[in-house]
Design a protein around this motif. Structure first.
Motif, PDB file in Angstrom:
ATOM      1  N   PHE A 123       0.849  -1.086  -0.103  1.00 20.33           N
ATOM      2  CA  PHE A 123      -0.135  -0.084   0.052  1.00 20.33           C
ATOM      3  C   PHE A 123       0.944   1.216   0.014  1.00 20.33           C
ATOM      4  O   PHE A 123       1.105   1.792   0.903  1.00 20.33           O
ATOM      5  N   ASN A 124       1.284   1.515  -0.978  1.00 15.94           N
ATOM      6  CA  ASN A 124       2.463   2.607  -1.199  1.00 15.94           C
ATOM      7  C   ASN A 124       2.170   3.901  -0.737  1.00 15.94           C
ATOM      8  O   ASN A 124       3.049   4.637  -0.206  1.00 15.94           O
ATOM      9  N   ARG A 125       0.748   4.219  -0.832  1.00 18.15           N
ATOM     10  CA  ARG A 125       0.393   5.612  -0.331  1.00 18.15           C
ATOM     11  C   ARG A 125       0.756   6.112   0.950  1.00 18.15           C
ATOM     12  O   ARG A 125       0.883   6.972   1.451  1.00 18.15           O
ATOM     13  N   ARG A 126       0.821   4.981   1.825  1.00 17.50           N
ATOM     14  CA  ARG A 126       1.062   5.188   3.210  1.00 17.50           C
ATOM     15  C   ARG A 126       2.610   5.823   3.364  1.00 17.50           C
ATOM     16  O   ARG A 126       2.935   6.199   4.446  1.00 17.50           O
ATOM     17  N   PHE A 127       3.469   5.761   2.211  1.00 15.29           N
ATOM     18  CA  PHE A 127       4.655   6.284   2.387  1.00 15.29           C
ATOM     19  C   PHE A 127       5.034   7.451   1.589  1.00 15.29           C
ATOM     20  O   PHE A 127       5.948   7.964   1.185  1.00 15.29           O
ATOM     21  N   ASP A 128       3.697   7.993   0.741  1.00 17.15           N
ATOM     22  CA  ASP A 128       3.796   9.155  -0.077  1.00 17.15           C
ATOM     23  C   ASP A 128       4.265  10.348   1.000  1.00 17.15           C
ATOM     24  O   ASP A 128       3.839  10.329   2.258  1.00 17.15           O
ATOM     25  N   THR A 172     -10.040  14.734 -16.105  1.00 17.86           N
ATOM     26  CA  THR A 172      -9.123  15.164 -17.312  1.00 17.86           C
ATOM     27  C   THR A 172      -8.072  16.035 -16.917  1.00 17.86           C
ATOM     28  O   THR A 172      -7.221  15.986 -17.925  1.00 17.86           O
ATOM     29  N   TYR A 173      -8.152  16.332 -15.684  1.00 18.84           N
ATOM     30  CA  TYR A 173      -7.064  17.364 -15.334  1.00 18.84           C
ATOM     31  C   TYR A 173      -5.788  16.509 -14.501  1.00 18.84           C
ATOM     32  O   TYR A 173      -4.994  16.930 -14.131  1.00 18.84           O
ATOM     33  N   GLY A 174      -5.952  15.096 -14.626  1.00 24.21           N
ATOM     34  CA  GLY A 174      -4.678  14.515 -14.234  1.00 24.21           C
ATOM     35  C   GLY A 174      -5.073  13.544 -12.804  1.00 24.21           C
ATOM     36  O   GLY A 174      -6.473  13.417 -12.683  1.00 24.21           O
ATOM     37  N   TYR A 175      -4.032  13.079 -12.301  1.00 28.02           N
ATOM     38  CA  TYR A 175      -4.280  12.119 -11.258  1.00 28.02           C
ATOM     39  C   TYR A 175      -4.491  12.929  -9.841  1.00 28.02           C
ATOM     40  O   TYR A 175      -3.662  13.213  -9.230  1.00 28.02           O
ATOM     41  N   ASP A 176      -5.891  12.931  -9.534  1.00 27.15           N
ATOM     42  CA  ASP A 176      -6.402  13.524  -8.452  1.00 27.15           C
ATOM     43  C   ASP A 176      -6.417  12.923  -7.208  1.00 27.15           C
ATOM     44  O   ASP A 176      -7.334  11.810  -6.924  1.00 27.15           O
ATOM     45  N   GLN A 177      -5.610  13.211  -6.088  1.00 26.59           N
ATOM     46  CA  GLN A 177      -5.270  12.569  -4.982  1.00 26.59           C
ATOM     47  C   GLN A 177      -5.425  13.239  -3.889  1.00 26.59           C
ATOM     48  O   GLN A 177      -4.135  14.038  -3.331  1.00 26.59           O
ATOM     49  N   ARG A 178      -6.384  13.483  -3.246  1.00 25.92           N
ATOM     50  CA  ARG A 178      -6.541  14.407  -2.094  1.00 25.92           C
ATOM     51  C   ARG A 178      -7.132  13.975  -0.771  1.00 25.92           C
ATOM     52  O   ARG A 178      -7.908  12.821  -0.763  1.00 25.92           O
ATOM     53  N   ILE A 179      -6.348  14.069   0.451  1.00 29.62           N
ATOM     54  CA  ILE A 179      -6.900  13.617   1.633  1.00 29.62           C
ATOM     55  C   ILE A 179      -6.973  14.877   2.690  1.00 29.62           C
ATOM     56  O   ILE A 179      -6.197  15.617   2.602  1.00 29.62           O
ATOM     57  N   GLU A 180      -8.100  14.831   3.174  1.00 29.05           N
ATOM     58  CA  GLU A 180      -8.320  15.876   4.184  1.00 29.05           C
ATOM     59  C   GLU A 180      -8.699  15.353   5.675  1.00 29.05           C
ATOM     60  O   GLU A 180      -9.697  14.370   5.439  1.00 29.05           O
ATOM     61  N   VAL A 181      -8.353  15.656   6.867  1.00 24.49           N
ATOM     62  CA  VAL A 181      -8.693  15.200   7.936  1.00 24.49           C
ATOM     63  C   VAL A 181      -9.355  16.448   9.009  1.00 24.49           C
ATOM     64  O   VAL A 181      -8.385  17.411   9.264  1.00 24.49           O
ATOM     65  N   LEU A 182     -10.387  16.282   9.412  1.00 24.12           N
ATOM     66  CA  LEU A 182     -11.073  17.344  10.262  1.00 24.12           C
ATOM     67  C   LEU A 182     -11.047  16.748  11.731  1.00 24.12           C
ATOM     68  O   LEU A 182     -11.412  15.553  11.809  1.00 24.12           O
ATOM     69  N   GLY A 183     -10.488  17.372  12.643  1.00 27.93           N
ATOM     70  CA  GLY A 183     -10.556  17.264  13.672  1.00 27.93           C
ATOM     71  C   GLY A 183     -11.113  18.016  14.916  1.00 27.93           C
ATOM     72  O   GLY A 183     -11.585  19.105  14.321  1.00 27.93           O
ATOM     73  N   PRO A 196      -0.235  24.135 -14.458  1.00 31.50           N
ATOM     74  CA  PRO A 196      -0.100  22.790 -15.341  1.00 31.50           C
ATOM     75  C   PRO A 196      -1.129  21.909 -14.719  1.00 31.50           C
ATOM     76  O   PRO A 196      -1.527  21.707 -13.552  1.00 31.50           O
ATOM     77  N   PRO A 197      -1.629  20.931 -15.381  1.00 30.76           N
ATOM     78  CA  PRO A 197      -2.406  19.514 -14.818  1.00 30.76           C
ATOM     79  C   PRO A 197      -1.656  18.837 -13.859  1.00 30.76           C
ATOM     80  O   PRO A 197      -0.322  18.907 -13.931  1.00 30.76           O
ATOM     81  N   LEU A 198      -2.280  18.057 -13.231  1.00 29.71           N
ATOM     82  CA  LEU A 198      -1.609  17.419 -12.310  1.00 29.71           C
ATOM     83  C   LEU A 198      -0.960  16.045 -12.973  1.00 29.71           C
ATOM     84  O   LEU A 198      -1.127  16.010 -14.011  1.00 29.71           O
ATOM     85  N   HIS A 199      -0.090  15.412 -12.244  1.00 31.62           N
ATOM     86  CA  HIS A 199       0.842  13.966 -12.801  1.00 31.62           C
ATOM     87  C   HIS A 199      -0.411  13.370 -13.659  1.00 31.62           C
ATOM     88  O   HIS A 199      -1.646  13.440 -13.283  1.00 31.62           O
ATOM     89  N   ASP A 200      -0.070  12.620 -14.663  1.00 28.25           N
ATOM     90  CA  ASP A 200      -1.061  12.008 -15.349  1.00 28.25           C
ATOM     91  C   ASP A 200      -0.857  10.441 -15.267  1.00 28.25           C
ATOM     92  O   ASP A 200      -1.387   9.802 -16.100  1.00 28.25           O
ATOM     93  N   PHE A 201       0.060  10.086 -14.327  1.00 27.17           N
ATOM     94  CA  PHE A 201       0.435   8.526 -14.234  1.00 27.17           C
ATOM     95  C   PHE A 201       0.669   8.361 -12.896  1.00 27.17           C
ATOM     96  O   PHE A 201       1.453   9.192 -12.139  1.00 27.17           O
ATOM     97  N   PHE A 202      -0.041   7.400 -12.160  1.00 29.73           N
ATOM     98  CA  PHE A 202       0.226   7.060 -10.701  1.00 29.73           C
ATOM     99  C   PHE A 202       1.811   6.786 -10.443  1.00 29.73           C
ATOM    100  O   PHE A 202       2.041   7.135  -9.356  1.00 29.73           O
ATOM    101  N   MET A 203       2.551   6.232 -11.320  1.00 32.80           N
ATOM    102  CA  MET A 203       3.930   5.836 -10.947  1.00 32.80           C
ATOM    103  C   MET A 203       4.797   7.210 -10.778  1.00 32.80           C
ATOM    104  O   MET A 203       5.703   7.195 -10.212  1.00 32.80           O
ATOM    105  N   ASN A 204       4.395   8.141 -11.665  1.00 32.38           N
ATOM    106  CA  ASN A 204       4.956   9.380 -11.384  1.00 32.38           C
ATOM    107  C   ASN A 204       4.597  10.126 -10.078  1.00 32.38           C
ATOM    108  O   ASN A 204       5.455  10.806  -9.457  1.00 32.38           O
ATOM    109  N   ARG A 205       3.294  10.096  -9.903  1.00 31.53           N
ATOM    110  CA  ARG A 205       2.636  10.712  -8.742  1.00 31.53           C
ATOM    111  C   ARG A 205       3.336  10.123  -7.561  1.00 31.53           C
ATOM    112  O   ARG A 205       3.465  10.837  -6.595  1.00 31.53           O
TER     113      ARG A 205
END
Lengths: 331, 331, 331, 331
Positions: free
Chosen positions: B120-125, B232-243, B269-278
């Motif tokens: 689960f690579n995103r845990r290491f972003d 269309t604008y790219g690889y959209d990856q957002r997280i938000e935590v309300l506390g 510019p658009p976001l990354h267009d590929f998960f491996m770049n992101r």
């Protein structure tokens, strides 16, 4: 033509609308009524309007339209009386907390043929209007998924919560209206979850303070809504619409847009801390729109039917949260 | 100690991990296996690793750990074989699409006592790690509501969709894992809606392309997830935590951060267009973490159990979308 | 106390100030004068003010203060007349293009003891005020380097340029005032470069359209100013202050803050395209401040001396651009 | 073709370039020299390069190119020796602090016909490259005004300042090169102001810590540069180019892009705090470009002449700051 106004209710929203009327040459505030005389007097001296009773305004020949800003439980009956009195009506939301009562009220209004506009002010926020306009211009293609995040700086007093009809009917209802405004299609199903995370007293009063909702339309478009009664960083009001060709979003608003950089990072000030400051333009614009609709004899929008539709979504959301089922809406 | 690696699968993810191993002095890529010889040969010449068969790696004494990047349907059996062969295992997600098969695999791994880490690579972003760190440091108080928006630039090939296990198991599963990572508490109920808005062919293949999910934990925390197979604008990856005391969010990433202003406005510019770049940093960091866990003999995270938990959420979401009910998870 | 106003000049700025006076209960617009009767009449009917001649206002006993929005070449003489007539004076900048004439005018005003406030409206922009406040509160430590970027959407008509006194006196002068406002210390030297890049006709009219300036104070603080008569993306108005402990900056303003994302990237709308829209709050706030200073009998700021100081900087900058030397200011 | 490298100097920049060479299959690090044996040994074991003396590398037949990362005062002589030895040369800036010495060195290089590339790494930053690309594509029309803000997190050690040639030659020189890169035209005049605001000791060492510069080209284009040795919020590196049709700017970079919102506002982390982290991609890309230029036998850029031009601007700026005059450059 100058539209001559009577204002019913001289509280804080009443004052805002009095200012809205005063700001245009197309309208004039003729009279103001409030059971609390000092409030009425204040508006009277600021805008040169007469203090009259509700009954006097009802029979005044120099009044074309009324703005109803009285307590919620008086809305339906005042709408009915002033519709019968032949006045155009602007009423703060909601018409009533009971769907049945709203239906009865709207049926009577329809019979009189009088114009009724409902105060879903957010439809007149310049930023949200610009989002809607971008959609209308085809900038994002077909609308697919709407995301609404709407959080209050802090919970209202418990006394208010006890008579507000609950978070879905008093807070989420704005987002239900916004969802309909943006989806361009009626939601046919509602899934909702509700929790008490902010203040246990809210739970003890029978309400929730944190809710998440998914709406779905017949063609499969989604809208997710996230509400909390508390956001320490201010009045958080975001909308975002994903379409087949792009996405459009409205950013949050803050009183001043400066940025301070230091060893701790880059800091911008908190958002507005009060809805009346956040939506100051929206309030002015909705009264302008009401006046323009009267002058140009156009249909009112948002209408009583819009109020009813949002109220039905609120009821469905509550039912979904309490039953753990998706609630289908009759259409 | 230098961890000596065997790489199983020399495709695009395999190449990324080979690079991750090569980047640290704590590890060495000793062997690579791929049924497609050219791919294996490429990695061999780039990193000085030997080309061996899977069976050879299984019995190699100069291999301490393996990275499994083969097709999904081989994961479970390879994990079992290499656990029995006494190797530490890093496996790309998922272990399998069947919950039962995953449970069986993990039971065997547990018996062998071998270390298993799941990709689960995103845990290491670095950005998501910084969000988690802010939560851990108390910057937002108690976590209350998590919002995840995760959209792919465009749908994968239909051939992939047909064998992927469906959008909840192949795409949302990353968000389920992220939800668990951020909520700090297990979800106990799942509500989901799913539609086909992007491509009818996806629907005909039995899958959805647009989904919305609400997770709720025992204490009432919420997480909403919004997915689309097209942005269309790219690889959209957002997280938000309300506390209870604030909010923390990770912004989207783009290849270059310039801004162009003209009569049409201000454009970035658009976001990354590929998960491996992101997620290029995330891939490198997860392999580093795997190596560090081996060297320091620490527990692996995310573990096989994390993979199983996410898979259960995916199954529950699918069931919710198909039945119109909130699905409760057994805990 | 209600401050009773006479308005001299009923053009676009005059209308803005009439609105500013009308917006507060502390003031009343009693009379308006303009050689163009229709303009005066418009304001008269909108705000209930009488149309009078300048001479009538001069001797009116029901006028406490005047707002001078007439053409620049009448400012000095009107200030002198109304100071002698015992009125408090708000005058749009500049007092005059000639330093000597301004000095003479201010000497006379001083003799009369009348209050004079100059219309450097940007000091009242809420964002710039917030920057100043951050400095005053010590948020950035000691001010060291100020950066001002100030660009107009497009050049004014050539006819205006020919009588404006040139770019340094008509455009950069606002930035000179802002520099003084932010530096908190008088500039003692000026280096400037000036070019014609936007429109050759401007050069033929003897002016420049693109200028860069460095100011330095006695203690060594710097301010750089960058001006262009053309910015296709709108009215670009940025200030930034670096201090020993941090930096504070005001962001640009746009009419609506939405963002549109597509395959071409993320686009926000252009900035305001007109200074009167950009500085709508600043205009209202400066008149409020003028009224408050009268009511509370406080010193006027910005004063006539501030106008003179900015004019001297403009003159020095022009001299520097033309001689290729740093120009030292006498202090 | 594989370019075989000798690395002269195994300090922190040397290590970065060793990594850059190792990252591509087109090159190989064959040898490393450093008077400090441990540093050389470190790189040797990490990349499998032999430790050799400078003299040995000079006569090595298995070395095609050298990277010079030794102390500044050795650059010119090493360039000369390796040019005569027939190697392609990449040298960290500056060649020398003396314009005359640089001219002599470049004359000799020219005679040998050897390739020489200078380490103005910022030209290879992906964000700055994207700015240059936008200009080249005509996105902003004709370049008119360049704005560069460049601030270090904190001053270097006094010992460094004493031998660096001063702020214009060690810090602003990067901005002079960037100005030339972006203006697309040679500056013909320089105005500069310089102060000591950060640390009195810097002044006592004969240097400045805060400078502002205006460059002007023959056709009237401007570039303003603002430098400070201290920015508490990190390594501040901004460029912005105004053109006849628009503007393009590169944003600052930070290690993680999260945002934290609370009652104190919205906070993003500080910028990078170290130039080697900020420009990590730029360092890798410049070595790639050097290798590609060798392989494809293309002209080197930035060249020795670019280094000389920047050094001349630095000298002119210093002269301007000290004389209070605009300094014209011979062209």
């Amino acid at each position: 033509m100058t539209v001559r106004f009577g204002l019913l209710g001289a509280g804080r929203i009443g004052r805002v609308h009095a200012q809205g009327v005063a700001a245009t040459r197309k309208a004039k505030l003729v009279a103001v009524a409030d059971s609390y005389q000092n409030a009425a007097q204040d508006i009277s001296s600021a805008y040169g309007a007469e203090v009259r009773s509700v009954e006097e305004i009802e029979i005044s020949h120099d009044i074309d339209a009324v703005i109803i800003c009285t307590p919620t439980d008086t809305h339906a009956v005042l709408i009915e009386r002033f519709a019968m009195a032949g006045k155009a009506i602007f009423c703060e939301k909601p018409i009533d907390l009971s769907i049945e009562r709203v239906e009865r009220c709207l049926a009577l209004v329809e019979k009189t043929g009088q114009a009724l506009m409902l105060g879903f002010n957010r439809r007149f926020d310049p930023h949200f209007v610009a989002v809607r306009k971008a959609i209308d211009e085809g900038a994002i293609g077909d609308v697919e998924m709407v995301t609404i995040v709407s959080r209050d700086p802090g919970p209202p007093p418990l006394s208010y919560i006890k008579r507000s009809g609950g978070i879905f009917r008093d807070m989420t209802i704005h987002d239900f209206d916004m969802a309909r405004f943006l989806l361009g299609e009626e939601p046919v199903s509602v899934s909702a979850e509700a929790s008490v995370l902010v203040d246990k007293m809210i739970g003890e009063a029978g309400d929730y303070d944190s809710v998440s909702v998914i709406l779905k339309t017949a063609s499969g478009k989604h809208c997710t809504i996230s509400n909390s009664r508390r956001a320490t960083y201010g009045y958080d009001q975001r909308i975002e619409v994903l379409g087949s060709r792009g996405m459009v979003a409205a950013e949050n608003q803050r009183p001043v847009s400066i940025e301070l950089a230091s060893g701790s990072g880059y800091t911008r000030p908190p958002l507005h801390d009060f809805f009346m400051n956040r939506y100051v333009d929206a309030y002015a614009n909705e009264i302008s729109a009401f006046i323009a609709a009267i002058v140009e004899n156009r249909a009112m929008s948002p209408s009583g039917a819009d109020g009813l539709a949002a109220l039905r979504l609120a009821g469905a959301a509550l039912k979904s949260a309490e039953t753990g089922r998706v609630v289908r809406l009759e259409t």
